[in-house]
Design a protein around this motif. Structure first.
Motif, PDB file in Angstrom:
ATOM      1  N   LEU A  50      52.660  77.732  60.644  1.00 22.55           N
ATOM      2  CA  LEU A  50      51.058  77.623  60.462  1.00 22.55           C
ATOM      3  C   LEU A  50      51.018  76.035  60.585  1.00 22.55           C
ATOM      4  O   LEU A  50      49.995  75.507  61.172  1.00 22.55           O
ATOM      5  CB  LEU A  50      50.641  77.985  59.229  1.00 22.55           C
ATOM      6  CG  LEU A  50      50.407  79.523  59.016  1.00 22.55           C
ATOM      7  CD1 LEU A  50      49.941  79.877  57.537  1.00 22.55           C
ATOM      8  CD2 LEU A  50      49.502  79.896  60.144  1.00 22.55           C
ATOM      9  N   ARG A  51      52.172  75.359  60.312  1.00 19.32           N
ATOM     10  CA  ARG A  51      51.690  73.953  60.430  1.00 19.32           C
ATOM     11  C   ARG A  51      51.880  73.248  61.605  1.00 19.32           C
ATOM     12  O   ARG A  51      51.420  72.408  62.220  1.00 19.32           O
ATOM     13  CB  ARG A  51      52.999  73.179  59.852  1.00 19.32           C
ATOM     14  CG  ARG A  51      53.033  73.345  58.089  1.00 19.32           C
ATOM     15  CD  ARG A  51      53.796  72.303  57.388  1.00 19.32           C
ATOM     16  NE  ARG A  51      53.417  70.977  57.655  1.00 19.32           N
ATOM     17  CZ  ARG A  51      54.115  69.954  57.331  1.00 19.32           C
ATOM     18  NH1 ARG A  51      55.427  70.179  57.058  1.00 19.32           N
ATOM     19  NH2 ARG A  51      53.855  68.797  57.650  1.00 19.32           N
ATOM     20  N   VAL A  95      54.044  71.407  52.396  1.00 22.39           N
ATOM     21  CA  VAL A  95      53.326  70.627  53.176  1.00 22.39           C
ATOM     22  C   VAL A  95      53.206  69.119  52.985  1.00 22.39           C
ATOM     23  O   VAL A  95      53.562  68.034  53.882  1.00 22.39           O
ATOM     24  CB  VAL A  95      51.977  71.059  53.103  1.00 22.39           C
ATOM     25  CG1 VAL A  95      50.931  70.368  53.948  1.00 22.39           C
ATOM     26  CG2 VAL A  95      51.907  72.744  53.325  1.00 22.39           C
ATOM     27  N   SER A  96      53.190  68.608  51.810  1.00 24.26           N
ATOM     28  CA  SER A  96      53.192  67.228  51.637  1.00 24.26           C
ATOM     29  C   SER A  96      54.329  66.608  50.945  1.00 24.26           C
ATOM     30  O   SER A  96      54.674  65.470  51.037  1.00 24.26           O
ATOM     31  CB  SER A  96      51.794  66.956  50.432  1.00 24.26           C
ATOM     32  OG  SER A  96      52.560  67.392  49.213  1.00 24.26           O
ATOM     33  N   THR A 267      36.851  77.123  44.023  1.00 20.96           N
ATOM     34  CA  THR A 267      36.627  76.851  45.581  1.00 20.96           C
ATOM     35  C   THR A 267      35.140  76.778  46.165  1.00 20.96           C
ATOM     36  O   THR A 267      34.695  76.058  46.780  1.00 20.96           O
ATOM     37  CB  THR A 267      37.294  77.936  46.558  1.00 20.96           C
ATOM     38  OG1 THR A 267      38.898  77.871  46.009  1.00 20.96           O
ATOM     39  CG2 THR A 267      37.438  77.559  47.934  1.00 20.96           C
ATOM     40  N   GLN A 276      41.613  75.776  43.067  1.00 24.40           N
ATOM     41  CA  GLN A 276      41.495  75.203  44.178  1.00 24.40           C
ATOM     42  C   GLN A 276      42.642  74.892  45.121  1.00 24.40           C
ATOM     43  O   GLN A 276      42.636  75.328  46.423  1.00 24.40           O
ATOM     44  CB  GLN A 276      40.495  74.012  44.322  1.00 24.40           C
ATOM     45  CG  GLN A 276      39.365  73.779  45.449  1.00 24.40           C
ATOM     46  CD  GLN A 276      38.963  72.437  45.372  1.00 24.40           C
ATOM     47  OE1 GLN A 276      39.745  71.307  44.955  1.00 24.40           O
ATOM     48  NE2 GLN A 276      37.633  72.324  45.303  1.00 24.40           N
ATOM     49  N   LEU A 277      43.523  74.542  44.467  1.00 27.08           N
ATOM     50  CA  LEU A 277      44.918  74.064  44.637  1.00 27.08           C
ATOM     51  C   LEU A 277      45.539  75.362  45.275  1.00 27.08           C
ATOM     52  O   LEU A 277      46.240  75.612  46.430  1.00 27.08           O
ATOM     53  CB  LEU A 277      45.723  73.516  43.765  1.00 27.08           C
ATOM     54  CG  LEU A 277      46.970  72.768  44.200  1.00 27.08           C
ATOM     55  CD1 LEU A 277      47.241  71.974  45.365  1.00 27.08           C
ATOM     56  CD2 LEU A 277      47.715  72.326  43.190  1.00 27.08           C
ATOM     57  N   SER A 280      44.011  76.808  48.830  1.00 28.97           N
ATOM     58  CA  SER A 280      44.449  76.016  49.862  1.00 28.97           C
ATOM     59  C   SER A 280      45.882  76.259  50.358  1.00 28.97           C
ATOM     60  O   SER A 280      46.250  76.023  51.426  1.00 28.97           O
ATOM     61  CB  SER A 280      43.996  74.519  49.917  1.00 28.97           C
ATOM     62  OG  SER A 280      44.708  73.914  49.053  1.00 28.97           O
ATOM     63  N   ALA A 281      46.773  76.552  49.230  1.00 34.49           N
ATOM     64  CA  ALA A 281      48.226  76.517  49.334  1.00 34.49           C
ATOM     65  C   ALA A 281      48.345  78.042  50.103  1.00 34.49           C
ATOM     66  O   ALA A 281      49.298  78.006  50.957  1.00 34.49           O
ATOM     67  CB  ALA A 281      48.696  76.552  48.079  1.00 34.49           C
ATOM     68  N   ALA A 283      46.654  79.372  52.224  1.00 37.51           N
ATOM     69  CA  ALA A 283      46.316  79.176  53.742  1.00 37.51           C
ATOM     70  C   ALA A 283      47.137  78.645  54.321  1.00 37.51           C
ATOM     71  O   ALA A 283      47.267  78.958  55.520  1.00 37.51           O
ATOM     72  CB  ALA A 283      45.056  78.323  53.638  1.00 37.51           C
ATOM     73  N   VAL A 284      48.017  77.664  53.743  1.00 42.07           N
ATOM     74  CA  VAL A 284      48.919  77.074  54.450  1.00 42.07           C
ATOM     75  C   VAL A 284      50.497  77.530  54.101  1.00 42.07           C
ATOM     76  O   VAL A 284      51.438  77.018  54.482  1.00 42.07           O
ATOM     77  CB  VAL A 284      49.133  75.736  54.565  1.00 42.07           C
ATOM     78  CG1 VAL A 284      47.761  74.996  55.138  1.00 42.07           C
ATOM     79  CG2 VAL A 284      49.043  75.073  52.940  1.00 42.07           C
ATOM     80  N   ARG A 285      50.508  78.702  53.386  1.00 43.80           N
ATOM     81  CA  ARG A 285      51.877  79.278  52.940  1.00 43.80           C
ATOM     82  C   ARG A 285      52.847  78.306  52.188  1.00 43.80           C
ATOM     83  O   ARG A 285      53.920  78.356  52.447  1.00 43.80           O
ATOM     84  CB  ARG A 285      52.547  80.156  54.066  1.00 43.80           C
ATOM     85  CG  ARG A 285      51.638  80.796  55.055  1.00 43.80           C
ATOM     86  CD  ARG A 285      51.321  82.303  54.297  1.00 43.80           C
ATOM     87  NE  ARG A 285      50.828  83.074  55.319  1.00 43.80           N
ATOM     88  CZ  ARG A 285      49.053  83.188  55.447  1.00 43.80           C
ATOM     89  NH1 ARG A 285      48.582  82.165  54.795  1.00 43.80           N
ATOM     90  NH2 ARG A 285      48.758  83.912  56.618  1.00 43.80           N
ATOM     91  N   ASP A 286      52.228  77.619  51.422  1.00 47.42           N
ATOM     92  CA  ASP A 286      52.959  76.471  50.623  1.00 47.42           C
ATOM     93  C   ASP A 286      53.481  77.221  49.520  1.00 47.42           C
ATOM     94  O   ASP A 286      52.937  77.146  48.394  1.00 47.42           O
ATOM     95  CB  ASP A 286      52.109  75.389  50.407  1.00 47.42           C
ATOM     96  CG  ASP A 286      53.150  74.272  50.006  1.00 47.42           C
ATOM     97  OD1 ASP A 286      54.190  74.603  49.636  1.00 47.42           O
ATOM     98  OD2 ASP A 286      52.331  73.155  49.655  1.00 47.42           O
TER      99      ASP A 286
END
Lengths: 333, 521
Positions: A50-51, A95-96, A267, A276-277, A280-281, A283-286
């Motif tokens: 995804l990234r 991600v970060s 959200t 919310q975290l 969104s996590a 969504a990016v499979r974090d």
């Protein structure tokens, strides 16, 4: 103390009994996170894919997955995460790259305030609803079941449309001022807290309505009324003691549910909390962030249950306490 | 969610690749070379100083980052970086590259060495001067993080690049690259040499400095020592808000002064309110329908032409972008300065399309599958409406809505007929990534030797007018024979409170550079 706990064997047993809830909590936590981990695994795509947003070459995606450690088998990655957790390390965001603990520390205060307000609202609404349906002889309670079945987004949409859109009483979004606490402008809490509290109060009402009815129908309550005791006294001395235990357990259950429910409410209203975290996590499979976010409601629920257990042992109706004490639920027999 | 904004002018082939797709709200609202005429923000009254601007910008907590050299996954971070760091070049309102930290640039005769002259009065907020070594360090750090930032600078050879003196950088490119200054636009954030820990804000030399960052907000205050034109606003508060509707509501309810990248629907519903103004950035969001030239039935040029003639472009623009856009002419980068101006606009011609299909042997009709997804708002609507239009020429197109999460890996550039996405990539970038015979993801399977040679010649041509002519020439082939149905482009839309003035309405990342915005009292 009675003679039951005298002697060495009794002490070990007692210690074992004290530890049992802890072991159970640990096992349940592991189970909950394993379920979440598996669910994340089953979602299509991973953080590496995804990234790179799909337009990178296969080799690029492989390199990214390798860098993130996603090439290892799922079981190994989960075991790794669990081992880190035991050592008090929640890992780093894929991600970060920031420590997951930091991400949560930043956002926990906002979520804690929201959940506390929502829980207070739930209790208030539930007590009111029970009183009203109780006064009406238990009728009207089926409305609670219906309301509990309405999905959260519907509450959010209707509340937002009416209170913010139509009446203009509240802000439509719940942004917090920089560095500010939600308590600085409590109006921002109303919509997300109501979105959380309404369905959970309906759920609690539906659950506790039966227990209230049972308590009211108990012979000693009828007896007390026949003896002409004033209603408040009957309620306080003969009815409520039977409700403490289930009420505490329901509260513990709801607290966990409210924490989980923040994902949607935060959200939709732009409220900067852990829910919310989580969204969104996902969504990016974090994965490390998702895992920590799953841990949170599980921990609140288990902690709540533990407290409810302890409290139930102390508050069970006096004539029942001796027999009821060892049980998990403390349910009066 | 839309987590991967990438700039219009992504420099590298792989970054360009990502820009094609990737990517988020930023691009959705990107770029144009002509400012919209009805933009109220383009006021000509005299700017006044002071005030705080609250900007609600797209951003997700899970992708937030403090490192300006990694993936620019969060628009809210990019806005903060654009205000706190200097970049080498920026896009101008007319789409041309403008100086920023680099005051001028000059290629060598082969167009593969670019000498950049840096301004000598730039200072980091801790007082140190900005030197060529800082620039080179930053560029190398970006290149070193290629896996995270999709190879943003992959077309530069930074090992061979040098800093001959404190204010000169010589950048080497891997091939002749006439658009190198453009590739450096907006995303070349310069930090002090040796900076490694970005978990706390690293000092920059931009118009603002970070006062505080938190879970969702960043507070910036004016850098009084910035070399550029003094910014008007004392303070800028950046609020990261993931949901476009929540951003729009924030402005409508007075909790923010600007909402970036809102949906056409939000603009429609806010349109009647006196409390908001609409900033329209001439559109480059597009959802082209892509036909692969190496797969039947699209290997027949008559079929491709028939499919282009089937499109009712105005109906698509009105339905998908709610009118906030305009029809396009089957060229994927109509905003690029190299777009040929003399091509006739293709319009709907059902009879001719049927005739072409019959000639191609499909007189009894044709059945195809049109893949689409929900990555970007309206992508699925576009496919559904186009399928209805195709029915009129005897094509039975089954629309298949694929999961957004895997669309760009499983469907994009793999299926014969699918819905694509562009957010404002330049024509040279698009060509590098998707139109050369050896491009990594040749999404239309377009392979033309004359096209490849024409592009190489253009990129080695120093004279700009001549270069644009050469690029326009190869685009004519694409218009006639390529695999695209580009039916329209949608505008980027922001909402703002009535007093906000001077919001950028130009290309791509230009809108992140809000240092000259002011608030009417």
């Amino acid at each position: 103390m009675t003679g039951r706990s005298a002697g060495r064997g009794g002490g070990v047993r007692r210690a074992g009994r004290a530890l049992r809830p802890v072991g159970r909590a640990a096992a349940l936590t592991a189970a909950a996170t394993a379920v979440v981990f598996t669910a994340t695994e089953l979602l299509p795509g991973d953080a590496g894919e995804l990234r790179t947003a799909g337009r990178a070459s296969a080799a690029d995606i492989a390199a990214e997955r390798d860098r993130l450690g996603l090439d290892r088998p799922a079981a190994v990655r989960y075991a790794d995460w669990l081992y880190g957790l035991v050592r008090g390390d929640l890992g780093r965001s894929l991600v970060s790259g920031r420590p997951v603990a930091d991400l949560f520390t930043e956002r926990l205060p906002a979520t804690a305030v929201l959940v506390a307000v929502a829980l207070a609202g739930t209790v208030l609404l539930t007590v009111t609803a029970l009183a009203v349906t109780g006064l009406r002889g238990g009728r009207g309670g089926s409305a609670a079941t219906g309301l509990a079945a309405v999905p959260q987004p519907v509450y959010a949409a209707v509340l937002g449309a009416v209170l913010a859109g139509l009446l203009g009483w509240l802000p439509a979004v719940s942004l917090l001022p920089p560095g500010g606490s939600p308590l600085a402008d409590p109006r921002v809490l109303v919509l997300p807290a109501l979105t959380l509290a309404l369905p959970s109060a309906a759920f609690a009402t539906a659950l506790l309505r039966g227990a209230l009815g049972d308590a009211l129908r108990r012979p000693h309550v009828t007896d007390a009324r026949l003896r002409g005791l004033p209603a408040p006294l009957v309620l306080h001395r003969h009815v409520l003691p039977f409700l403490y235990a289930p009420a505490l357990q329901v509260t513990a259950l709801l607290a966990g549910g409210l924490v989980a429910g923040t994902a949607l409410a935060e959200t939709l209203f732009g409220y900067p909390g852990t829910g919310q975290l989580l969204v969104s996590a996902v969504a990016v499979r974090d994965v490390p962030v998702i895992q920590a976010a799953a841990l949170l409601p599980a921990a609140v629920l288990l902690l709540g249950m533990l407290l409810a257990d302890l409290a139930a042992r102390r508050t069970t109706a006096p004539d029942q306490a001796r027999d009821a004490a060892p049980g998990l639920t403390g349910r009066p027999v | 969610m839309h987590q991967h904004p990438t700039p219009r002018s992504l420099p590298s082939r792989r970054s360009a690749a990502t820009a094609l797709a990737a990517v988020g709200a930023l691009l959705l609202s990107a770029c144009s070379s002509t400012p919209a005429k009805d933009t109220p923000a383009a006021s000509d009254s005299t700017p006044v100083d002071g005030g705080t601007l609250r900007y609600a910008v797209a951003g997700s907590p899970a992708t937030a980052s403090g490192d300006p050299h990694g993936g620019l996954g969060n628009e809210s971070d990019v806005l903060r970086f654009a205000l706190t760091y200097d970049v080498l070049t920026v896009p101008g309102a007319d789409g041309r590259t403008r100086p920023r930290l680099a005051t001028s640039w000059k290629p060598d005769a082969d167009m593969d060495r670019w000498t950049l002259t840096l301004r000598d009065d730039a200072r980091f907020t801790d007082g140190r001067p900005v030197r060529a070594a800082d620039v080179l360090y930053s560029l190398r750090r970006i290149a070193g993080k290629a896996a995270e930032n999709y190879g943003r600078l992959a077309d530069f050879d930074l090992a061979k690049s040098t800093a001959p003196d404190a204010h000169t950088v010589v950048l080497a490119t891997r091939a002749p690259m006439a658009d190198a200054p453009r590739a450096l636009e907006s995303v070349t954030f310069v930090v002090p040499e040796g900076s490694e820990d970005f978990s706390r804000p690293v000092t920059g030399s931009g118009p603002y400095r970070v006062e505080r960052t938190g879970a969702q907000t960043a507070v910036l205050t004016r850098n009084e020592k910035w070399w550029g034109e003094r910014p008007h606003l004392d303070r800028i508060e950046i609020q990261a808000v993931a949901d476009p509707q929540a951003r729009a509501s924030a402005v409508a309810s007075g909790q923010a002064d600007v909402a970036g990248s809102v949906s056409p629907a939000a603009v429609k519903s806010a349109g009647s309110s006196a409390r908001t103004q609409v900033i329209r950035r001439d559109g480059v969001t597009e959802y082209p329908f892509v036909m692969r030239l190496d797969t039947a039935p699209f290997d027949d040029p008559r079929v491709r032409e028939a499919f282009r003639l089937a499109a009712d472009r105005k109906a698509l623009v009105d339905t998908v972008f709610l009118g906030y856009g305009k029809v396009a002419n089957d060229l994927p980068t109509p905003y690029d300065p190299s777009t040929p101006k003399d091509l006739p606009q293709r319009t709907r011609d059902v009879e001719k399309a049927k005739r072409l299909l019959a000639q191609a042997g499909h007189a009894d009709g044709l059945t195809v599958t049109l893949h689409t997804t929900t990555s970007y708002p309206g992508m699925d609507t576009a496919a559904t409406l186009y399928a209805q239009q195709l029915a009129d020429i005897g094509v039975d197109a089954e629309v298949k809505v694929e999961p957004a999460d895997t669309y760009w890996t499983a469907v994009y550039a793999k299926k014969a007929f699918y819905t694509g996405y562009y957010g404002g990539i330049s024509f040279p970038d698009l060509t590098r990534v998707g139109l050369l015979s050896d491009s990594p993801t040749n999404e239309t399977a377009w392979r033309s030797r004359s096209f490849d040679e024409g592009f190489a010649e253009a990129m080695a041509t120093a004279n700009e007018a001549r270069r644009q002519d050469l690029l326009a020439g190869i685009q004519r082939d694409l218009w006639k024979d390529g695999g695209y149905v580009v039916w329209g482009t949608g505008d980027g839309l922001d909402l703002a409170a009535p007093g906000v003035r001077g919001l950028p309405d130009g290309p791509g990342f230009q809108r992140m550079f809000i240092d000259q915005v002011w608030m009417a009292k």
